[in-house]
Design an enzyme around this catalytic site. Sequence first.
Site, short mmCIF file in Angstrom:
data_model
loop_
_atom_site.label_atom_id
_atom_site.label_comp_id
_atom_site.label_asym_id
_atom_site.label_seq_id
_atom_site.Cartn_x
_atom_site.Cartn_y
_atom_site.Cartn_z
N PRO A 89 -4.00 10.74 4.33
CA PRO A 89 -5.06 10.40 2.97
C PRO A 89 -6.21 10.31 3.34
O PRO A 89 -7.01 10.20 4.19
CB PRO A 89 -3.66 9.21 2.92
CG PRO A 89 -3.35 8.80 4.47
CD PRO A 89 -3.50 9.60 5.20
N GLY B 25 0.47 -1.49 0.15
CA GLY B 25 0.09 -0.36 -0.05
C GLY B 25 0.80 1.05 -0.38
O GLY B 25 1.56 1.27 -1.11
N ILE B 26 0.68 2.27 1.44
CA ILE B 26 1.01 3.11 0.77
C ILE B 26 2.39 3.55 1.28
O ILE B 26 3.72 4.18 0.91
CB ILE B 26 0.23 4.93 1.94
CG1 ILE B 26 -1.06 4.94 1.11
CG2 ILE B 26 1.05 5.92 2.24
CD1 ILE B 26 -1.07 5.97 2.24
N ASN C 21 4.15 4.44 9.23
CA ASN C 21 3.13 4.32 8.07
C ASN C 21 1.83 2.90 8.96
O ASN C 21 0.56 2.81 8.35
CB ASN C 21 3.03 4.42 6.93
CG ASN C 21 2.31 3.57 5.98
OD1 ASN C 21 1.48 3.62 5.07
ND2 ASN C 21 2.23 2.37 5.44
N ALA C 22 2.52 2.00 9.79
CA ALA C 22 1.93 0.79 9.87
C ALA C 22 0.33 0.82 11.07
O ALA C 22 0.49 1.86 11.68
CB ALA C 22 2.95 0.32 11.05
N GLY C 23 -0.34 0.51 10.00
CA GLY C 23 -1.79 0.52 10.50
C GLY C 23 -2.74 -0.47 10.34
O GLY C 23 -2.52 -1.55 9.34
N ILE C 24 -3.60 -0.65 10.58
CA ILE C 24 -4.54 -2.03 10.72
C ILE C 24 -5.60 -1.16 11.12
O ILE C 24 -6.37 -0.42 11.61
CB ILE C 24 -4.61 -3.07 11.60
CG1 ILE C 24 -4.60 -3.14 12.91
CG2 ILE C 24 -3.37 -4.01 11.08
CD1 ILE C 24 -5.09 -3.53 14.21
N TYR D 26 -9.50 2.79 15.26
CA TYR D 26 -9.16 3.07 14.07
C TYR D 26 -9.08 4.59 14.22
O TYR D 26 -8.14 5.27 13.97
CB TYR D 26 -9.28 2.32 12.83
CG TYR D 26 -8.44 3.58 11.26
CD1 TYR D 26 -7.61 2.37 10.79
CD2 TYR D 26 -9.10 3.93 10.79
CE1 TYR D 26 -6.38 3.03 10.08
CE2 TYR D 26 -8.93 5.17 9.76
CZ TYR D 26 -7.42 4.59 9.29
OH TYR D 26 -6.36 4.84 7.72
N ILE E 222 -7.73 5.36 -0.69
CA ILE E 222 -6.40 5.66 -1.13
C ILE E 222 -6.39 4.28 -2.18
O ILE E 222 -7.27 3.26 -1.12
CB ILE E 222 -5.27 5.93 -0.60
CG1 ILE E 222 -4.99 6.76 -0.13
CG2 ILE E 222 -4.16 5.09 -2.09
CD1 ILE E 222 -5.32 8.06 -1.00
#
Length: 257
Positions: A193, A17-18, A92-95, A163, A196
């Site tokens: 963002p 991804g990003i 950037n790490a995310g869930i 989130y 995306i």
Amino acid sequence: MESQQAPVAIVTGGSTGIGLSTVTALLAAGYRVAFFSQNVQHVQKAEDMLRTTADASAILTACVDVRSKPSVNAFFALVDERWERVDALVCNAGISPKDAHGAVPFEDVDAAQWHDVLSVNLTGAVWCCQAALKRMKPSGRGRIVLIGSVAGRTIPKIAGAPYVASKAALAGLAKSMVAACNGSAITINVVAPGRIATDMAGDPTSSTNLEALRRIPVGRLGTGADVAALIRFLLSDEAGFINGAIIDVNGGEFAPL
């Protein structure tokens, strides 16, 4: 051959991804890039792909659980051993947990999901930023970019409460770090963002994405490259007077004018 003068960037969640778009853009701009994610297959696939276009000596990868401070510190130690510097960090790490019906309704969010999302999206960023600042402060310069979300900026349309809360909290984290870095040339900014087109967003033709598309004035979903271009600029010397900002990349879906 890798240049010992080339800046070093760390990208968390850099295998898809990003994150992967950002790694690709930074390698093309001459950075040496270290990245990790929790999925070993994703890391290996990304590394194999990047090695077809970039110098292998400019890439460092690992499988890391960002929720674990010792694991994060061990990764930064690997970067120290390899390159002896950290110039930039992109968190950037995310869930964003969802099932077939979308995000869990607020009233039904349980403790396990709440703590897991906050541990990855927020606390993991804290561990990474602490490790990065310990290396940036002695030199008095550096760049940190936190990846937020339009969901943390306005009424969420798709994302669940954990989130949304985690992404909104990154703004507070950035403010704290700006204060902690007062008097230095270290900058901390948030990139938010919108929708995306990534694996996390799912099929671009899904009803959720088509509905999102109708809300976006520029008439398309965003791409990882759209976000990566801004991140690359914020890491550059030209962005040295941009500090403590939240910058939206959403095609006009949310426009706080």
